[in-house]
Design a protein around this motif. Structure first.
Motif, PDB file in Angstrom:
ATOM      1  N   ILE A  11     -48.818  -1.096  49.880  1.00  0.00           N
ATOM      2  CA  ILE A  11     -49.903  -0.276  49.316  1.00  0.00           C
ATOM      3  C   ILE A  11     -49.448   1.172  49.324  1.00  0.00           C
ATOM      4  CG2 ILE A  11     -52.296   0.480  49.603  1.00  0.00           C
ATOM      5  CD1 ILE A  11     -52.799  -2.182  51.104  1.00  0.00           C
ATOM      6  N   GLY A  12     -49.269   1.761  48.131  1.00  0.00           N
ATOM      7  CA  GLY A  12     -48.903   3.170  48.023  1.00  0.00           C
ATOM      8  C   GLY A  12     -47.448   3.367  47.647  1.00  0.00           C
ATOM      9  N   ALA A  13     -47.230   4.121  46.557  1.00  0.00           N
ATOM     10  CA  ALA A  13     -45.856   4.398  46.103  1.00  0.00           C
ATOM     11  C   ALA A  13     -45.472   5.838  46.398  1.00  0.00           C
ATOM     12  CB  ALA A  13     -45.718   4.094  44.620  1.00  0.00           C
ATOM     13  N   GLY A  14     -45.891   6.350  47.575  1.00  0.00           N
ATOM     14  CA  GLY A  14     -45.363   7.619  48.071  1.00  0.00           C
ATOM     15  C   GLY A  14     -43.980   7.349  48.648  1.00  0.00           C
ATOM     16  N   GLY A  17     -43.859   4.300  51.026  1.00  0.00           N
ATOM     17  CA  GLY A  17     -44.017   3.012  50.351  1.00  0.00           C
ATOM     18  C   GLY A  17     -42.759   2.630  49.590  1.00  0.00           C
ATOM     19  N   VAL A  34     -48.333  -1.596  45.022  1.00  0.00           N
ATOM     20  CA  VAL A  34     -49.506  -1.215  44.227  1.00  0.00           C
ATOM     21  C   VAL A  34     -49.836   0.246  44.523  1.00  0.00           C
ATOM     22  CG1 VAL A  34     -50.496  -3.515  43.972  1.00  0.00           C
ATOM     23  CG2 VAL A  34     -51.122  -2.157  45.963  1.00  0.00           C
ATOM     24  N   ALA A  37     -52.558   5.859  41.906  1.00  0.00           N
ATOM     25  CA  ALA A  37     -52.365   6.893  40.879  1.00  0.00           C
ATOM     26  C   ALA A  37     -51.633   6.306  39.673  1.00  0.00           C
ATOM     27  CB  ALA A  37     -51.569   8.059  41.479  1.00  0.00           C
ATOM     28  N   VAL A  44     -45.207  13.676  46.643  1.00  0.00           N
ATOM     29  CA  VAL A  44     -43.889  14.164  46.213  1.00  0.00           C
ATOM     30  C   VAL A  44     -43.839  14.049  44.689  1.00  0.00           C
ATOM     31  CG1 VAL A  44     -41.399  13.974  46.583  1.00  0.00           C
ATOM     32  CG2 VAL A  44     -42.962  13.244  48.377  1.00  0.00           C
ATOM     33  N   ALA A 255     -53.313   0.970  40.193  1.00  0.00           N
ATOM     34  CA  ALA A 255     -53.870  -0.193  40.908  1.00  0.00           C
ATOM     35  C   ALA A 255     -54.267   0.235  42.323  1.00  0.00           C
ATOM     36  CB  ALA A 255     -52.834  -1.320  40.960  1.00  0.00           C
ATOM     37  N   ALA A 257     -55.651  -0.412  45.803  1.00  0.00           N
ATOM     38  CA  ALA A 257     -55.960  -1.531  46.712  1.00  0.00           C
ATOM     39  C   ALA A 257     -57.355  -1.312  47.274  1.00  0.00           C
ATOM     40  CB  ALA A 257     -54.935  -1.579  47.838  1.00  0.00           C
ATOM     41  N   CYS A 288     -51.498   3.948  53.622  1.00  0.00           N
ATOM     42  CA  CYS A 288     -52.668   4.837  53.700  1.00  0.00           C
ATOM     43  C   CYS A 288     -52.925   5.222  55.165  1.00  0.00           C
ATOM     44  CB  CYS A 288     -53.887   4.140  53.103  1.00  0.00           C
ATOM     45  SG  CYS A 288     -54.198   2.542  53.842  1.00  0.00           S
ATOM     46  N   THR A 320     -56.143  21.355  53.568  1.00  0.00           N
ATOM     47  CA  THR A 320     -55.133  22.223  52.946  1.00  0.00           C
ATOM     48  C   THR A 320     -55.688  22.820  51.657  1.00  0.00           C
ATOM     49  OG1 THR A 320     -53.485  20.661  53.779  1.00  0.00           O
ATOM     50  CG2 THR A 320     -52.732  22.225  52.105  1.00  0.00           C
ATOM     51  N   LYS A 322     -54.158  24.949  48.301  1.00  0.00           N
ATOM     52  CA  LYS A 322     -52.881  25.347  47.692  1.00  0.00           C
ATOM     53  C   LYS A 322     -53.142  26.066  46.370  1.00  0.00           C
ATOM     54  CE  LYS A 322     -48.415  23.212  46.466  1.00  0.00           C
ATOM     55  NZ  LYS A 322     -48.370  22.995  45.030  1.00  0.00           N
ATOM     56  N   GLY A 485     -47.239   4.497  56.686  1.00  0.00           N
ATOM     57  CA  GLY A 485     -47.291   5.837  56.098  1.00  0.00           C
ATOM     58  C   GLY A 485     -47.210   6.947  57.129  1.00  0.00           C
ATOM     59  N   ALA A 486     -47.494   8.160  56.664  1.00  0.00           N
ATOM     60  CA  ALA A 486     -47.393   9.340  57.517  1.00  0.00           C
ATOM     61  C   ALA A 486     -48.317   9.267  58.729  1.00  0.00           C
ATOM     62  CB  ALA A 486     -47.712  10.586  56.696  1.00  0.00           C
TER      63      ALA A 486
HETATM   64  C1  LIG Z   1     -49.537  20.296  49.963  1.00  0.00           C
HETATM   65  C2  LIG Z   1     -48.515  19.507  50.748  1.00  0.00           C
HETATM   66  C3  LIG Z   1     -47.312  20.109  51.075  1.00  0.00           C
HETATM   67  C4  LIG Z   1     -46.356  19.399  51.805  1.00  0.00           C
HETATM   68  N1  LIG Z   1     -45.137  19.974  52.017  1.00  0.00           N
HETATM   69  C5  LIG Z   1     -44.148  19.211  52.535  1.00  0.00           C
HETATM   70  C6  LIG Z   1     -42.805  19.666  52.472  1.00  0.00           C
HETATM   71  O1  LIG Z   1     -42.527  20.727  51.891  1.00  0.00           O
HETATM   72  N2  LIG Z   1     -41.839  18.887  53.035  1.00  0.00           N
HETATM   73  C7  LIG Z   1     -42.127  17.674  53.596  1.00  0.00           C
HETATM   74  O2  LIG Z   1     -41.208  17.000  54.102  1.00  0.00           O
HETATM   75  N3  LIG Z   1     -43.387  17.212  53.629  1.00  0.00           N
HETATM   76  C8  LIG Z   1     -44.394  17.926  53.085  1.00  0.00           C
HETATM   77  N4  LIG Z   1     -45.657  17.423  53.015  1.00  0.00           N
HETATM   78  C9  LIG Z   1     -45.956  16.140  53.671  1.00  0.00           C
HETATM   79  C10 LIG Z   1     -45.396  14.949  52.890  1.00  0.00           C
HETATM   80  O3  LIG Z   1     -45.584  15.128  51.509  1.00  0.00           O
HETATM   81  C11 LIG Z   1     -46.074  13.673  53.356  1.00  0.00           C
HETATM   82  O4  LIG Z   1     -45.976  13.571  54.759  1.00  0.00           O
HETATM   83  C12 LIG Z   1     -45.431  12.456  52.721  1.00  0.00           C
HETATM   84  O5  LIG Z   1     -45.579  12.493  51.310  1.00  0.00           O
HETATM   85  C13 LIG Z   1     -46.052  11.186  53.279  1.00  0.00           C
HETATM   86  O6  LIG Z   1     -45.576  10.084  52.565  1.00  0.00           O
HETATM   87  P1  LIG Z   1     -46.446   8.756  52.458  1.00  0.00           P
HETATM   88  O7  LIG Z   1     -45.696   7.853  51.553  1.00  0.00           O
HETATM   89  O8  LIG Z   1     -46.803   8.288  53.812  1.00  0.00           O
HETATM   90  O9  LIG Z   1     -47.816   9.210  51.810  1.00  0.00           O
HETATM   91  P2  LIG Z   1     -48.110   9.883  50.377  1.00  0.00           P
HETATM   92  O10 LIG Z   1     -46.949  10.663  49.893  1.00  0.00           O
HETATM   93  O11 LIG Z   1     -49.404  10.593  50.534  1.00  0.00           O
HETATM   94  O12 LIG Z   1     -48.288   8.662  49.435  1.00  0.00           O
HETATM   95  C14 LIG Z   1     -49.330   7.737  49.615  1.00  0.00           C
HETATM   96  C15 LIG Z   1     -49.526   6.999  48.297  1.00  0.00           C
HETATM   97  O13 LIG Z   1     -50.405   5.910  48.527  1.00  0.00           O
HETATM   98  C16 LIG Z   1     -51.337   5.860  47.475  1.00  0.00           C
HETATM   99  N5  LIG Z   1     -52.529   5.199  47.977  1.00  0.00           N
HETATM  100  C17 LIG Z   1     -53.353   5.585  48.985  1.00  0.00           C
HETATM  101  N6  LIG Z   1     -54.350   4.706  49.140  1.00  0.00           N
HETATM  102  C18 LIG Z   1     -54.133   3.727  48.228  1.00  0.00           C
HETATM  103  C19 LIG Z   1     -54.805   2.540  47.908  1.00  0.00           C
HETATM  104  N7  LIG Z   1     -55.938   2.170  48.506  1.00  0.00           N
HETATM  105  N8  LIG Z   1     -54.296   1.743  46.923  1.00  0.00           N
HETATM  106  C20 LIG Z   1     -53.165   2.099  46.262  1.00  0.00           C
HETATM  107  N9  LIG Z   1     -52.501   3.239  46.515  1.00  0.00           N
HETATM  108  C21 LIG Z   1     -52.969   4.028  47.499  1.00  0.00           C
HETATM  109  C22 LIG Z   1     -51.570   7.316  47.104  1.00  0.00           C
HETATM  110  O14 LIG Z   1     -52.084   7.432  45.787  1.00  0.00           O
HETATM  111  C23 LIG Z   1     -50.162   7.875  47.239  1.00  0.00           C
HETATM  112  O15 LIG Z   1     -49.435   7.744  46.038  1.00  0.00           O
HETATM  113  C24 LIG Z   1     -46.641  18.082  52.263  1.00  0.00           C
HETATM  114  C25 LIG Z   1     -47.846  17.491  51.930  1.00  0.00           C
HETATM  115  C26 LIG Z   1     -48.782  18.178  51.165  1.00  0.00           C
HETATM  116  C27 LIG Z   1     -50.060  17.501  50.777  1.00  0.00           C
END
Ligand SMILES: Cc1cc2nc3c(=O)[nH]c(=O)nc-3n(C[C@H](O)[C@H](O)[C@H](O)COP(=O)(O)OP(=O)(O)OC[C@H]3O[C@@H](n4cnc5c(N)ncnc54)[C@H](O)[C@@H]3O)c2cc1C
Length: 536
Positions: A11-14, A17, A34, A37, A44, A255, A257, A288, A320, A322, A485-486
């Motif tokens: 779940i999540g293409a950050g 994921g 899935v 967005a 990112v 999609a 979840a 998430c 935050t 921005k 995730g984070a």
């Molecule tokens: C403004 C800002 C500035 C930042 N600056 C930095 C930086 O300069 N350097 C750095 O290293 N880190 C930075 N970070 C932190 C970093 O971006 C995050 O820690 C990192 O992206 C986490 O990755 P992730 O895959 O866990 O979550 P995310 O990148 O948040 O991705 C989660 C994904 O899951 C999807 N999702 C969530 N719930 C669902 C669901 N129910 N069904 C389907 N999809 C879902 C979301 O749409 C999203 O695409 C910053 C964050 C922000 C917001």
């Protein structure tokens, strides 16, 4: 409405994921991701908001990515990723606006020379810090990026240090950065380089752990710089998505979840808001935040009472705000050194940082403003046409004081701050757009209320306390369900460690007919209990 089957659904293409998908697919698993967005990348992503101006929409500079052994293994250069470096890593500006900046240069000797000029002895102090970092960085990064208890990297780390060095390093890990700076440096510059970097997290600069966070980011900056992807942060996600697809991953965007399906205490798949159902033969990985998983995606009956109780202690990091400006020329910083730095910390000195970060932590409005400013075109001229800039700045609001009005007032303060340090900046703006906490969350569902870290980075929610007291590992009390995730250990930042750890835990858990997975989920269930002082 589609019905898919895979070994694992993510779940999540950050970044987490996508990394999880790569690790699973490389091991031969069939993976579906899935993503709510319409495009991949999570926090990112970048976009050409004004012709020629490519803006990073969330994260922007990537020391954690450049140093991550997890990402190094994926060879993202082969998928189109090119890093660009600014001449200087970062600068910290304080009042008066023409005061010399503290500057982290690419070369440690240059950083040291600047600190030495401000205060004799500080240059050597910086170089001793860098020496120590160089000796322990590899096992330390391995320990951070390996699921707890990480015995092998920890043993390698300990082998690099004498018992007394180990004790001092452990002490450093507990110190507030305010105190650490005072112990190490006589002048402001060295202190600000550490404290400004600590302020990337929500740990108050007088709080335990802020020292090690500031030290880690400053040392990484000295080591690998604060690189940016050529062409925009979205290029990093595009490379990750391309790498995942090359390994056989299917990514379904648009999609969301809505539910993780659980039967008999085991996760069996995911149902999306549009009705798409993905059956998971072996594992479900959720990137998430923990409260979203346990309170929204799982049915109440599938969540142990102990988890519900523990979640009452969960703390989000601060909202935050921005702002982004397309500029026709570079920012005319008074302090010339800031013109060559990719990242600029601006607004407050050590005491101001202490007051600002403490006010945020206790939820009180503050008269101080501290902004992180990014000028990516200094490293990558392709970000803006004609030598211009695609500038951003962000700061935080105290939780509970994060209305649109609060956010707009903070944006005005950030803009005024930049103007004070760079007179004429406002006249260079050709376009401005802002992202308030709600805007961030609508673009990325994981940024709940504008929290960028999946929960506070303070000590009480780190390691075995992340996201709640437990093993600090990706397994959850539900079998075959993993937090990726984070919000999971080791926390926020673009390093892919949480995704990689969850994927490895899933692979490990599926061995021997799923015995290890069942055992570790059982352990999480046993540890998920209310605190002794919670109401019965
Ligand atoms: C403004 C800002 C500035 C930042 N600056 C930095 C930086 O300069 N350097 C750095 O290293 N880190 C930075 N970070 C932190 C970093 O971006 C995050 O820690 C990192 O992206 C986490 O990755 P992730 O895959 O866990 O979550 P995310 O990148 O948040 O991705 C989660 C994904 O899951 C999807 N999702 C969530 N719930 C669902 C669901 N129910 N069904 C389907 N999809 C879902 C979301 O749409 C999203 O695409 C910053 C964050 C922000 C917001």
């Amino acid at each position: 409405m589609a019905s898919l089957t895979a070994d694992a659904v993510v779940i999540g293409a950050g970044p987490n994921g996508l990394v999880a998908a790569c690790v699973l697919a490389d091991a031969g698993w069939d993976v579906v991701v899935v993503e709510a967005a319409d495009d991949v990348g999570g926090a990112v992503r970048s976009a050409e908001v004004v012709p020629g101006h490519v803006h990073d929409l969330f994260s922007s500079f990537y020391p954690l990515s450049a140093a991550s052994p997890v990402l190094a293994r994926l060879d993202l250069a082969a998928h189109g990723l090119t890093w660009r470096q600014a001449p200087a890593v970062m600068a910290h500006l304080v009042e008066p606006a023409d005061a010399p900046a503290a500057v982290l240069h690419r070369d440690a000797l240059d950083t040291a020379a600047g600190l030495e000029a401000e205060h004799p002895g500080d240059g050597d102090a910086w170089l001793r810090l860098v020496d120590h970092w160089n000796r322990i960085r590899d096992p330390l990064l391995d320990a951070l990026f390996t699921p707890l208890p990480a015995p092998v990297p920890l043993a390698r780390l300990l082998a690099r240090m004498s018992p007394s060095e180990t004790l001092w390093t452990a002490r450093l890990a507990t110190l507030p950065v305010h105190r650490l700076g005072q112990e190490l440096f006589g002048g402001q510059g060295g202190r600000l380089l550490l404290a400004g970097n600590a302020a990337h997290s929500d740990v108050p600069t007088v709080g335990a752990l802020s020292g090690v966070l500031g030290w880690l980011l400053a040392m990484l900056g000295q080591d690998v710089g604060f690189p940016v992807p050529e062409g925009g942060s979205g290029r990093l996600s595009a490379a990750l998505a391309s790498r995942a697809a090359a390994a056989g991953t299917r990514i379904v965007t648009g999609a969301r979840a809505e539910r993780v399906v659980v039967r008999g205490g085991r996760a069996l798949g995911v149902v999306c808001a549009d009705g798409t159902a993905v059956r998971a033969r072996r594992a479900v990985l959720a990137t998430c935040p923990a409260p979203t998983l346990y309170r929204q995606l799982l049915a109440p009956g599938d969540v142990p009472a102990g988890v519900v109780a523990a979640l009452r202690h969960f703390e989000w990091d601060t909202p935050t705000v921005k702002a982004n400006w397309s500029l026709r020329e570079p920012v005319p910083w008074r302090a010339k050194a800031a013109r060559t730095a990719g990242t600029v910390h601006v607004g407050v000195d050590m005491d101001g940082l202490a007051e600002w970060s403490t006010a945020l932590a206790v939820g009180r409005p503050t008269g101080h403003t501290f902004a992180l400013v990014g000028q990516p075109a200094v490293a990558d001229p392709s970000r803006a046409p004609g030598g211009g800039e695609s500038l951003w700045a962000y700061s935080h609001l105290p939780r509970g004081h994060d209305t649109t009005r609060d956010a707009d007032a903070l944006i005005d303060r950030m803009e005024a701050l930049i103007e004070a340090h760079a007179p004429g900046f406002r006249e260079l703006v050709v376009h401005r757009f802002v992202q308030r906490p709600g805007d961030l969350e609508s673009a990325d569902l994981s940024l709940v209320g504008g929290a960028l870290n999946g929960g506070t980075a303070q000590l009480h929610q780190q390691l075995v306390f992340r996201p709640m007291p437990g093993t600090g590992r990706p397994e959850t009390p539900v079998e075959r369900l993993f937090l990726a995730g984070a919000g999971a250990h080791p926390g926020g930042g673009v390093h892919g460690a949480a995704g990689s750890q969850a994927a490895r835990a899933a692979l490990h858990g599926a061995r021997l007919g799923g015995l290890p997975g069942r055992a570790l989920s059982g352990l999480q269930r046993a540890l998920a209990r209310p605190s002794p002082w919670d109401p019965a």
